[in-house]
Scaffold this motif. Structure first.
Motif, short mmCIF file in Angstrom:
data_model
loop_
_atom_site.label_atom_id
_atom_site.label_comp_id
_atom_site.label_asym_id
_atom_site.label_seq_id
_atom_site.Cartn_x
_atom_site.Cartn_y
_atom_site.Cartn_z
N ASN A 69 -9.51 2.57 -1.47
CA ASN A 69 -8.63 1.83 -0.56
C ASN A 69 -7.29 2.54 -0.47
OD1 ASN A 69 -7.10 0.89 -2.89
ND2 ASN A 69 -8.73 -0.62 -3.19
N GLY A 70 -6.44 2.03 0.39
CA GLY A 70 -5.14 2.67 0.60
C GLY A 70 -4.22 2.53 -0.59
N THR A 71 -4.35 1.41 -1.29
CA THR A 71 -3.50 1.17 -2.45
C THR A 71 -3.78 2.20 -3.55
OG1 THR A 71 -3.59 -1.19 -1.91
CG2 THR A 71 -2.77 -0.61 -4.08
N LEU A 74 -2.30 5.52 -2.66
CA LEU A 74 -0.86 5.58 -2.98
C LEU A 74 -0.63 5.78 -4.48
CD1 LEU A 74 0.50 2.68 -0.73
CD2 LEU A 74 1.27 5.06 -0.63
N THR A 95 7.60 -4.08 4.22
CA THR A 95 6.29 -3.42 4.21
C THR A 95 5.31 -4.33 3.51
OG1 THR A 95 5.07 -1.42 3.54
CG2 THR A 95 6.74 -2.22 2.01
N PHE A 96 4.03 -4.02 3.67
CA PHE A 96 3.00 -4.69 2.88
C PHE A 96 3.22 -4.32 1.41
CE2 PHE A 96 -1.51 -4.54 1.30
CZ PHE A 96 -1.66 -5.91 1.22
N ALA A 98 1.63 -3.39 -1.06
CA ALA A 98 0.95 -2.25 -1.70
C ALA A 98 1.89 -1.07 -1.91
CB ALA A 98 -0.27 -1.82 -0.88
N THR A 99 2.80 -0.85 -0.97
CA THR A 99 3.73 0.28 -1.07
C THR A 99 4.53 0.18 -2.38
OG1 THR A 99 4.04 -0.04 1.31
CG2 THR A 99 5.40 1.62 0.25
N ALA A 157 7.11 3.85 4.71
CA ALA A 157 5.89 3.25 5.27
C ALA A 157 6.10 3.11 6.78
CB ALA A 157 5.63 1.89 4.63
N GLU A 186 -0.59 2.18 8.09
CA GLU A 186 -0.57 1.50 9.39
C GLU A 186 -0.28 2.49 10.51
OE1 GLU A 186 2.19 -1.77 9.15
OE2 GLU A 186 1.36 -2.47 7.25
N SER A 207 -5.08 4.02 5.07
CA SER A 207 -5.94 2.91 4.67
C SER A 207 -6.98 2.65 5.75
CB SER A 207 -5.10 1.64 4.46
OG SER A 207 -5.93 0.49 4.44
N ASN A 209 -8.76 -0.34 5.63
CA ASN A 209 -9.05 -1.76 5.43
C ASN A 209 -9.55 -2.36 6.75
OD1 ASN A 209 -9.03 -4.29 4.20
ND2 ASN A 209 -6.91 -4.67 4.77
N LYS A 212 -7.21 -2.46 9.85
CA LYS A 212 -6.50 -1.23 10.22
C LYS A 212 -7.12 -0.61 11.48
CE LYS A 212 -3.43 -1.70 7.16
NZ LYS A 212 -3.50 -1.57 5.72
C1 LIG Z 1 -2.93 -1.74 4.41
C2 LIG Z 1 -1.76 -1.13 3.76
C3 LIG Z 1 -1.86 -0.39 2.55
C4 LIG Z 1 -3.12 -0.18 1.77
O1 LIG Z 1 -3.96 -1.21 1.84
P1 LIG Z 1 -5.46 -1.25 1.28
O2 LIG Z 1 -5.86 -2.63 1.66
O3 LIG Z 1 -5.37 -1.03 -0.18
O4 LIG Z 1 -6.28 -0.20 1.95
C5 LIG Z 1 -0.71 0.20 2.06
N1 LIG Z 1 0.46 0.10 2.70
C6 LIG Z 1 0.59 -0.57 3.86
C7 LIG Z 1 1.92 -0.57 4.53
C8 LIG Z 1 -0.51 -1.22 4.41
O5 LIG Z 1 -0.36 -1.90 5.56
#
Ligand SMILES: *Cc1c(COP(=O)(O)O)cnc(C)c1O
Length: 406
Positions: A69-71, A74, A95-96, A98-99, A157, A186, A207, A209, A212
């Motif tokens: 996944n994107g997290t 990172l 930001t979401f 996860a950043t 981000a 994103e 990501s 997800n 996305k």
């Molecule tokens: C979606 C997203 C991620 C990573 O998300 P995952 O659900 O882990 O793939 C990271 N940063 C931002 C800004 C996101 O929108």
């Protein structure tokens, strides 16, 4: 889920318009079926390589390493960049989560930086101001005077599909010798001055997800031009295995590798990337046209330096001019079976991150209060766009009638 758009059985007024759902098409079924038929479903297989090559080629990067996944992308990218426990890392407050969480995973702390008012992205001037007024140079490092911790990196981000002003940001980063890790989760498909977002800084993350621009169900990617970094990212995301036969692991690794099954879906989605971007841009253009003359609504902006992917179409609602707050509009649209959502709680207000750093971020506060993301799935129809627009017009008209009637 996207097939429900085409359903003629449900009366249009009853049909739920979702915020942002995947669009699965093209060769998805063939590619996934091939994995099932051959048994190549797990973390080894030709689709993983193919997916990585497709993404790297698209971004003009030398290497791409697929992750679960994107997290996790990172997390691994921060380790590869050399961010360490005890460091501080500047992040967009808007930001979401996860950043900022990724910084914590390596034992670092996230320092929220305010957004700029024009394009809603991290403000390079505020990043500069933090470094200039709150930190001092100590040997090789910039050090936060209040906490005594080294400030070593910045994670721009690109939110909502619009690029950060990367030249300005990288200039600040160079001045204070901060590493730059792009969170392009994103931003896939967006260009900054003609360059693909995610491949502007030395390392970037994507990501895949479900909501996305393209999806693998869940998935991510690390993108870089540095062969040593790519190798290390691959090593860390596959349990840091040193010997292909003996279970010898050189350091603490992670099981972050994307599966072939997911990568197969990813390859088919990459083949449709241009279609998805076109759809998003056309939705944004429609909203810009349909909502242009509603008082109190600010349309989604686009900078001269940007070719935005318009991933998540978002407006600002000025309560005084529009007559309702963004949260009230959300509820009123929900009653009409139109799904919208506010922007994320900014990191300087987040219970997870604010305890460490809680700076004033007035721009992000306002964007958080006024922001509302509108339905913008790739498969969205003209009729659905009009239903959203008509609903916003009528909510505004009602308020204007009651208040201006005299
Ligand atoms: C979606 C997203 C991620 C990573 O998300 P995952 O659900 O882990 O793939 C990271 N940063 C931002 C800004 C996101 O929108």
């Amino acid at each position: 889920m996207s097939t429900s758009f085409k359903s003629e059985i449900v009366a249009p007024a009853e049909e739920m318009i979702p915020l942002c759902v995947p669009s699965i098409g093209g060769n998805a079924w063939d590619y996934v079926k091939e994995c099932l038929d051959t048994g190549w479903v797990s973390s080894v297989g030709s689709y993983v390589d193919r997916f990585e090559k497709m993404v790297a080629a698209r971004l003009g990067a030398a290497y791409a390493v697929a992750t679960v996944n994107g997290t996790s992308a990172l997390h691994a990218a921060l380790i590869v960049s050399g961010v360490r426990a005890g460091d501080e890392v500047l992040v967009s407050t808007l930001t979401f989560i996860a950043t900022a969480n990724a910084a914590r995973y390596v034992g670092a702390r996230a320092v929220p930086i305010d957004a700029e008012a024009r394009y809603w992205q991290i403000d390079p001037e505020q990043a500069d101001r933090f470094c200039r007024t709150q930190c001092e140079q100590s040997g090789d490092h910039l050090v936060n005077r209040r906490t005594g911790r080294p400030v070593t990196a910045i994670i721009p981000a690109h939110i909502l599909g619009h690029p950060v002003d990367m030249d300005a940001l990288c200039e600040v980063a160079a001045r204070y010798r901060l590493k730059v890790i792009e969170d392009a989760a994103e931003g896939l498909g967006a260009l900054y001055k003609g360059r693909s977002v995610g491949n502007v800084a030395p390392i970037g993350c994507l990501s895949f997800n479900g909501n996305k621009l393209i999806t693998t169900g869940g998935g991510g990617m690390i993108v870089t031009n540095d062969p040593a970094w790519a190798k290390r990212a691959r090593y860390l995301t596959t349990q840091a295995k040193d010997d292909p036969l003996e279970y010898v692991h050189g350091e603490l690794g992670y099981n972050y590798r994307l599966t072939n099954l997911q990568a197969a879906l990813g390859c088919s989605q990459m083949e449709q990337l241009d279609e998805h971007i076109e759809a998003k841009k056309s939705i944004a253009a429609s909203y810009n046209r349909l909502l242009a003359d509603i008082p109190g609504i600010t349309l989604m902006p686009q900078a001269d330096f940007a070719d935005s992917a318009s991933w998540l179409y978002t407006i600002l609602i000025d309560e005084n001019q529009f007559g309702l707050s963004a949260r009230q509009v959300l509820a009123a649209l929900d009653a009409r079976r139109i799904q919208t959502r506010p922007l994320w709680q900014p990191m300087h207000l987040s219970p997870v991150h604010a305890a460490e750093h809680n700076p004033a971020c007035p721009v992000a506060d306002r964007l958080y209060r006024q922001g509302l993301s509108l339905p913008c799935s790739v498969g969205m129809t003209e009729a659905q766009l009009h239903r959203v627009s008509d609903a916003l017009h009528s909510l505004n008209a009602k308020r204007t009638c009651t208040s201006d009637a005299a």
